[in-house]
Design a protein around this motif. Sequence first.
Motif, PDB file in Angstrom:
ATOM      1  N   GLU A 180     -40.965  27.253  62.116  1.00 37.03           N
ATOM      2  CA  GLU A 180     -39.388  27.084  62.270  1.00 37.03           C
ATOM      3  C   GLU A 180     -39.190  27.985  63.330  1.00 37.03           C
ATOM      4  O   GLU A 180     -39.663  29.339  63.089  1.00 37.03           O
ATOM      5  N   ARG A 181     -38.392  27.536  64.368  1.00 34.61           N
ATOM      6  CA  ARG A 181     -38.200  28.584  65.365  1.00 34.61           C
ATOM      7  C   ARG A 181     -36.509  28.450  65.792  1.00 34.61           C
ATOM      8  O   ARG A 181     -35.953  27.384  65.857  1.00 34.61           O
ATOM      9  N   HIS A 234     -29.524  28.132  67.317  1.00 42.18           N
ATOM     10  CA  HIS A 234     -30.267  26.753  67.381  1.00 42.18           C
ATOM     11  C   HIS A 234     -31.689  26.998  66.420  1.00 42.18           C
ATOM     12  O   HIS A 234     -32.392  28.096  66.318  1.00 42.18           O
ATOM     13  N   CYS A 235     -31.974  25.811  65.997  1.00 42.53           N
ATOM     14  CA  CYS A 235     -33.227  25.795  65.046  1.00 42.53           C
ATOM     15  C   CYS A 235     -33.946  24.637  65.212  1.00 42.53           C
ATOM     16  O   CYS A 235     -33.180  23.577  65.137  1.00 42.53           O
ATOM     17  N   ARG A 236     -35.240  24.675  65.037  1.00 38.30           N
ATOM     18  CA  ARG A 236     -36.188  23.514  65.333  1.00 38.30           C
ATOM     19  C   ARG A 236     -37.213  23.799  64.463  1.00 38.30           C
ATOM     20  O   ARG A 236     -37.439  24.740  63.977  1.00 38.30           O
ATOM     21  N   GLY A 275     -33.726  18.636  70.976  1.00 38.32           N
ATOM     22  CA  GLY A 275     -34.911  18.941  70.200  1.00 38.32           C
ATOM     23  C   GLY A 275     -34.614  19.990  68.874  1.00 38.32           C
ATOM     24  O   GLY A 275     -35.571  20.507  68.406  1.00 38.32           O
ATOM     25  N   TRP A 276     -33.318  20.387  69.149  1.00 39.37           N
ATOM     26  CA  TRP A 276     -32.768  21.226  67.954  1.00 39.37           C
ATOM     27  C   TRP A 276     -32.419  20.552  66.629  1.00 39.37           C
ATOM     28  O   TRP A 276     -31.753  19.471  66.895  1.00 39.37           O
ATOM     29  N   ASP A 277     -32.843  20.922  65.496  1.00 41.35           N
ATOM     30  CA  ASP A 277     -32.294  20.325  64.356  1.00 41.35           C
ATOM     31  C   ASP A 277     -30.972  20.822  63.780  1.00 41.35           C
ATOM     32  O   ASP A 277     -30.329  19.908  63.200  1.00 41.35           O
ATOM     33  N   ALA A 296     -40.318  32.013  63.989  1.00 42.87           N
ATOM     34  CA  ALA A 296     -40.040  32.757  65.578  1.00 42.87           C
ATOM     35  C   ALA A 296     -38.658  32.808  65.761  1.00 42.87           C
ATOM     36  O   ALA A 296     -37.915  31.789  65.587  1.00 42.87           O
ATOM     37  N   LEU A 297     -38.141  33.830  66.411  1.00 40.67           N
ATOM     38  CA  LEU A 297     -36.699  34.025  66.696  1.00 40.67           C
ATOM     39  C   LEU A 297     -36.826  34.694  68.353  1.00 40.67           C
ATOM     40  O   LEU A 297     -37.480  35.792  68.535  1.00 40.67           O
TER      41      LEU A 297
END
Length: 153
Positions: free
Chosen positions: A144-145, A124-126, A80-82, A62-63
């Motif tokens: 994966e967002r 950003h990615c989580r 909450g971002w990896d 998801a983007l």
Amino acid sequence: MARLVSRQDLDVEVDFYGWSLQDVDDSIVPVSFPEGFEPGAFLTAHEGRLDFASAGHTHTAALAVEVWDGEPAAAQRGDGWDEVAESRILCSSGQLAVWAVAGGPLPTYVQLPDHPAGWRVRAHCRGREAVRQLAREGVPEGVERYLLQFWAT
């Protein structure tokens, strides 16, 4: 204080642990994706394109893409971002095509304002650990967002 100008929510088809955004004006992209793709680097900038390394081999991510009229407040890993990274890109066309490593250009475009501009981007990615596990079992969707925030330089 910066204002949000626009937001797009898109699906990105990830394959071979990567995907890219590339200016649709090929004349400013000397090396098309996936040439020079670095699978270990979360975000790598090339002339006219941004490459993203995913944690899952094949899946749908998801983007969310936001365009701001100035620099937005910075998100932190504690939010909450990896992964969080920043870069720059020149986009002469106002559109960035989404590319998959093997799948090539997809029929999905990120719309930026119509004037040629240099852009800063914060990515950003989580969900990276979850997609790493789930992608071994199938093609997970939306685990994966990504959030990309663009503002003109």
